[in-house]
Design an enzyme around this catalytic site. Sequence first.
Site, PDB file in Angstrom:
ATOM      1  N   ALA A  46     111.183  93.479 -10.732  1.00 30.17           N
ATOM      2  CA  ALA A  46     109.781  93.219 -10.378  1.00 30.17           C
ATOM      3  C   ALA A  46     109.517  91.797  -9.842  1.00 30.17           C
ATOM      4  O   ALA A  46     108.929  91.637  -8.755  1.00 30.17           O
ATOM      5  CB  ALA A  46     108.894  93.530 -11.590  1.00 30.17           C
ATOM      6  N   ASP A 217     108.179  96.527 -15.336  1.00 24.33           N
ATOM      7  CA  ASP A 217     107.656  96.583 -13.965  1.00 24.33           C
ATOM      8  C   ASP A 217     106.146  96.534 -13.955  1.00 24.33           C
ATOM      9  O   ASP A 217     105.521  96.162 -12.969  1.00 24.33           O
ATOM     10  CB  ASP A 217     108.149  97.835 -13.259  1.00 24.33           C
TER      11      ASP A 217
HETATM   12  O1  MRU Z   1     114.648  99.770  -9.800  1.00 22.25           O
HETATM   13  P1  MRU Z   1     114.774  98.335 -10.208  1.00 22.25           P
HETATM   14  O2  MRU Z   1     116.194  97.878 -10.312  1.00 22.25           O
HETATM   15  O3  MRU Z   1     113.912  97.436  -9.366  1.00 22.25           O
HETATM   16  O4  MRU Z   1     114.175  98.300 -11.685  1.00 22.25           O
HETATM   17  C1  MRU Z   1     114.135  97.063 -12.357  1.00 22.25           C
HETATM   18  C2  MRU Z   1     113.636  97.160 -13.745  1.00 22.25           C
HETATM   19  O5  MRU Z   1     113.280  98.199 -14.243  1.00 22.25           O
HETATM   20  C3  MRU Z   1     113.528  95.863 -14.490  1.00 22.25           C
HETATM   21  O6  MRU Z   1     113.741  96.048 -15.857  1.00 22.25           O
HETATM   22  C4  MRU Z   1     112.118  95.274 -14.282  1.00 22.25           C
HETATM   23  O7  MRU Z   1     111.813  95.188 -12.929  1.00 22.25           O
HETATM   24  C5  MRU Z   1     111.971  93.940 -14.910  1.00 22.25           C
HETATM   25  S1  MRU Z   1     112.833  92.690 -14.035  1.00 22.25           S
HETATM   26  C6  MRU Z   1     112.541  91.206 -14.795  1.00 22.25           C
END
Ligand code: MRU
Length: 313
Positions: A46, A217
Site C-alpha cells: 500500500a 491495505d
Molecule cells: O498485493 P500486494 O502485494 O500489493 O499486497 C500487499 C499487502 O497486502 C500488504 O500487507 C499491505 O499492502 C501492507 S504494506 C505495508
Amino acid sequence: MKTLYWKNNHLFLLDQTKLPDEVIYTKCKTYREVIHAIKTLMVRGAPAIGVAAAFAMALAELAGEDLDKVAGEIKAARPTAVNLFWAVDRILKAKSRGISALDEAFLMFEEDIQTNQAIGKYGAQVIDEGDTVLTHCNAGALACVDYGTALGVIRAAVDEGKNLHVVCDETRPVCQGARLSVFEMQQEGVPVKLIVDSAAGRLMQEGKINKVVIGADRVARGGVANKIGSLMVALAAKRFNVPFYVAAPKSTFDEEISIYDVEIEERDPDEVLYFGKCRVAPEGTEVENPAFDIVPSDLITGIITENGILDPI
Ligand code: MRU
C-alpha cells in the site's frame, strides 16, 4: 533497499516480480508505465503504491498532461489499497496550493520513511525478547519506500537488541512472503523460517508463535483489509491466544467507510492455476482469486501507527 527513486526526471522502480533472483530497477518515463507497474505488481504494497502514484502524477505534470484526467486513470490501477487514492488526491490538493506534483511527491517519499520508523518505535514495545513473530505477505521495506511497517516493527525491535525469530507465510498465490519477506529478513540478518500458509495454525497450536504482525491495505470501520490469508491467520491467533497486531500508517486509514464496503481486488486466475511457470490444475479449472481479506476488528489486538498503538475502529 529503496523500492523507488527519482533521477533525471524519470522514476526508477525496483521490479519486485524479479525478486529474489534479480535486483533490477525499471525506468518509468510516463505515468502510464507506472500504472502498468502497479497493475503487474512490479511495485506493490500500500505505501509504495501511494508514493509511486505520486511520482506518476509528477511524470504527467512534466509531460503537460491534464492532471485531473490522469488522476482518474491512476486511481483505477488497483482498488483496495487506499494509499493510492490518498496519494493522488494529496498531489491534486498540493497543485491547487501552487506546489508542484514533484515537490509534493518528494515530501511523501521522505515522510514514508519517517512514518515507518515511528511505527517501528511504537511496535517494538509489544515485541518481547526471544519472541517468534509470524507475518503474512510483505509489509516490509519492499512494500514502502523503505524500512517497512510490520517488518519495520521487527527492525526496530532488533535494533533495540532483542533476539527474535520471524516466521513468514509463503502467501499464495503470488508468494510475497516467500519471495520478499524472507529475502528482506535474510538481508537484515534476522533468523527467518518459511512456512506454507496452511501451517500457520499448526505452529500456533504448538505454541511456536508469540505474536503476529501484519500490514494493511485499508483500515476502516469494523476492520482491516490485507492480503488474502490474513483472516485465517487472525482466526487461528484468536483461537490460540496469540496477540494479533496490524502495523499501518494513518494514510492507510479510511475512517469514513465500513470495511465491508471496500472493493476487494479480484486478480487473474492464472495466479492460482500456475505456481511460477508450472500449471498446477487441469485445463478449464474455474478459479476465484480475491487478493485481499477482511479481518474484523474483534480479531485485532491493536493497530500500530506512527501516532501510537490504537484500538481498531
Ligand atoms: O498485493 P500486494 O502485494 O500489493 O499486497 C500487499 C499487502 O497486502 C500488504 O500487507 C499491505 O499492502 C501492507 S504494506 C505495508
